[in-house]
Design a protein around this motif. Structure first.
Motif, mmCIF file in Angstrom:
data_model
loop_
_atom_site.group_PDB
_atom_site.id
_atom_site.type_symbol
_atom_site.label_atom_id
_atom_site.label_comp_id
_atom_site.label_asym_id
_atom_site.label_seq_id
_atom_site.Cartn_x
_atom_site.Cartn_y
_atom_site.Cartn_z
ATOM 1 N N ALA A 169 36.557 50.936 -24.039
ATOM 2 C CA ALA A 169 36.339 48.891 -23.490
ATOM 3 C C ALA A 169 37.430 48.975 -23.624
ATOM 4 N N LEU A 170 38.888 49.531 -23.230
ATOM 5 C CA LEU A 170 39.942 48.661 -23.014
ATOM 6 C C LEU A 170 40.486 49.582 -21.799
ATOM 7 N N GLN A 171 39.746 50.718 -21.458
ATOM 8 C CA GLN A 171 39.395 51.718 -20.593
ATOM 9 C C GLN A 171 38.854 50.856 -19.215
ATOM 10 N N THR A 172 37.517 50.268 -20.064
ATOM 11 C CA THR A 172 36.329 49.703 -18.726
ATOM 12 C C THR A 172 37.091 48.616 -18.317
ATOM 13 N N LEU A 173 37.697 47.131 -19.277
ATOM 14 C CA LEU A 173 38.212 46.065 -19.154
ATOM 15 C C LEU A 173 39.264 46.321 -18.596
ATOM 16 N N SER A 174 40.218 46.967 -18.148
ATOM 17 C CA SER A 174 41.881 47.178 -17.514
ATOM 18 C C SER A 174 40.719 47.011 -16.076
ATOM 19 N N ASN A 175 39.946 48.028 -15.261
ATOM 20 C CA ASN A 175 39.263 48.255 -14.136
ATOM 21 C C ASN A 175 38.644 47.388 -13.714
ATOM 22 N N GLU A 176 38.052 45.859 -14.832
ATOM 23 C CA GLU A 176 38.099 44.944 -14.365
ATOM 24 C C GLU A 176 38.652 43.896 -13.765
ATOM 25 N N LEU A 177 40.393 43.753 -15.094
ATOM 26 C CA LEU A 177 40.896 42.862 -14.418
ATOM 27 C C LEU A 177 41.698 43.536 -13.641
ATOM 28 N N VAL A 178 41.422 42.275 -11.979
ATOM 29 C CA VAL A 178 42.473 42.857 -11.320
ATOM 30 C C VAL A 178 42.930 41.441 -10.776
ATOM 31 N N PRO A 179 44.536 40.955 -10.743
ATOM 32 C CA PRO A 179 44.885 39.648 -11.273
ATOM 33 C C PRO A 179 45.219 39.761 -9.349
ATOM 34 N N ASP A 180 44.521 37.873 -9.478
ATOM 35 C CA ASP A 180 45.288 38.014 -8.128
ATOM 36 C C ASP A 180 46.678 37.605 -7.832
ATOM 37 N N ALA A 181 47.377 37.766 -7.174
ATOM 38 C CA ALA A 181 48.712 37.945 -6.441
ATOM 39 C C ALA A 181 48.639 36.511 -5.906
ATOM 40 N N ASP A 182 49.447 35.604 -6.900
ATOM 41 C CA ASP A 182 49.806 34.043 -6.204
ATOM 42 C C ASP A 182 51.485 33.601 -6.708
ATOM 43 N N PRO A 183 52.635 33.496 -5.894
ATOM 44 C CA PRO A 183 53.959 33.068 -6.474
ATOM 45 C C PRO A 183 54.234 32.346 -7.735
ATOM 46 N N VAL A 184 52.934 31.421 -7.451
ATOM 47 C CA VAL A 184 53.259 29.927 -8.357
ATOM 48 C C VAL A 184 52.523 30.481 -10.147
ATOM 49 N N LEU A 185 51.977 31.782 -10.453
ATOM 50 C CA LEU A 185 51.441 32.160 -11.310
ATOM 51 C C LEU A 185 52.153 33.142 -11.982
ATOM 52 N N SER A 186 52.534 34.132 -12.983
ATOM 53 C CA SER A 186 53.361 34.637 -13.765
ATOM 54 C C SER A 186 52.938 36.035 -12.900
ATOM 55 N N ALA A 187 53.909 37.406 -13.334
ATOM 56 C CA ALA A 187 53.232 38.461 -12.907
ATOM 57 C C ALA A 187 51.755 38.765 -12.665
ATOM 58 N N PRO A 188 51.013 39.215 -12.030
ATOM 59 C CA PRO A 188 49.503 39.987 -11.843
ATOM 60 C C PRO A 188 50.047 41.195 -13.091
ATOM 61 N N ALA A 189 51.115 42.001 -13.342
ATOM 62 C CA ALA A 189 50.531 43.014 -14.642
ATOM 63 C C ALA A 189 51.047 42.546 -15.880
ATOM 64 N N TYR A 190 51.874 41.144 -15.835
ATOM 65 C CA TYR A 190 51.904 40.479 -17.081
ATOM 66 C C TYR A 190 50.504 39.641 -16.770
#
Length: 210
Positions: A169-190
């Motif tokens: 489930a964690l592997q599947t969820l990791s594949n679905e979580l593709v963060p937007d890169a936005d300088p206003v937001l915190s780091a995508p990886a975080y």
């Protein structure tokens, strides 16, 4: 305290983290949902809580019958000349339904979430088998992500007490979580790591409750 609505205690705790007392006493849930409607990237805590719960809204328009929609469908509607009339919350069996929501934020009030997340599971109490499609809602990761649909589908019929199920489930969820890169937001990886950690924490909590 009403039968079928015990889960609202969890949502009420989350709503207590929205803005501040003055704003909550003045603003409306409909206004908050309209802000989300106009800005999909907005990590609305009210939208997250209501969508986790499976709430629906009723829209009214002159000359037409009122329509009830899911919140996801509401986001796609043209609201010109339309009234957000009411909101409906479903009942759930408290013996089976587990609900957890989270808001990770930089300070205790007047702050948008880095990431917020909501989880609703119908579980067989003794085995923690997932009885129906769960609700896994994540905000703050992507403007287009609401439900982690692949993870929800995978978990149906699985036992949350099985370590292998959790790993997949964690592997599947990791594949679905593709963060937007936005300088206003915190780091995508975080933000991605936060969302994964909140899911992991929730599964551990459900196992501890059994």
């Amino acid at each position: 305290s009403q039968p079928g609505f015990e889960y609202l205690a969890e949502l009420a705790k989350h709503v207590g983290k929205v803005a501040n007392v003055g704003v909550r006493n003045t603003a409306t849930w409909a206004g908050n949902l309209m802000l989300k409607h106009q800005h999909l990237e907005f990590p609305s805590d009210l939208f997250l809580c209501l969508e986790t719960a499976g709430a629906t809204v009723t829209l009214a328009r002159k000359g037409a019958q009122p329509r009830s929609l899911s919140l996801v469908d509401f986001l796609q509607q043209d609201m010109s000349g339309t009234l957000l009339q009411s909101m409906q919350l479903p009942k759930y069996d408290a013996a089976q339904t587990r609900v957890r929501t989270y808001k990770i934020m930089p300070r205790s009030q007047n702050a948008h979430a880095y990431v917020n997340a909501g989880f609703r599971f119908a579980l067989e109490p003794s085995t923690l088998t997932v009885l129906s499609r769960p609700s896994i809602v994540v905000g703050g990761v992507s403007a287009t992500l609401v439900h982690c649909a692949d993870t929800e589908a995978y978990l149906v019929g699985k036992r949350l007490s099985d370590a292998g199920v959790l790993t997949r489930a964690l592997q599947t969820l990791s594949n679905e979580l593709v963060p937007d890169a936005d300088p206003v937001l915190s780091a995508p990886a975080y933000r991605k790591s936060l969302a994964l950690a909140l899911f992991y924490k929730t599964v551990l909590l459900f196992n501890g409750d059994s």
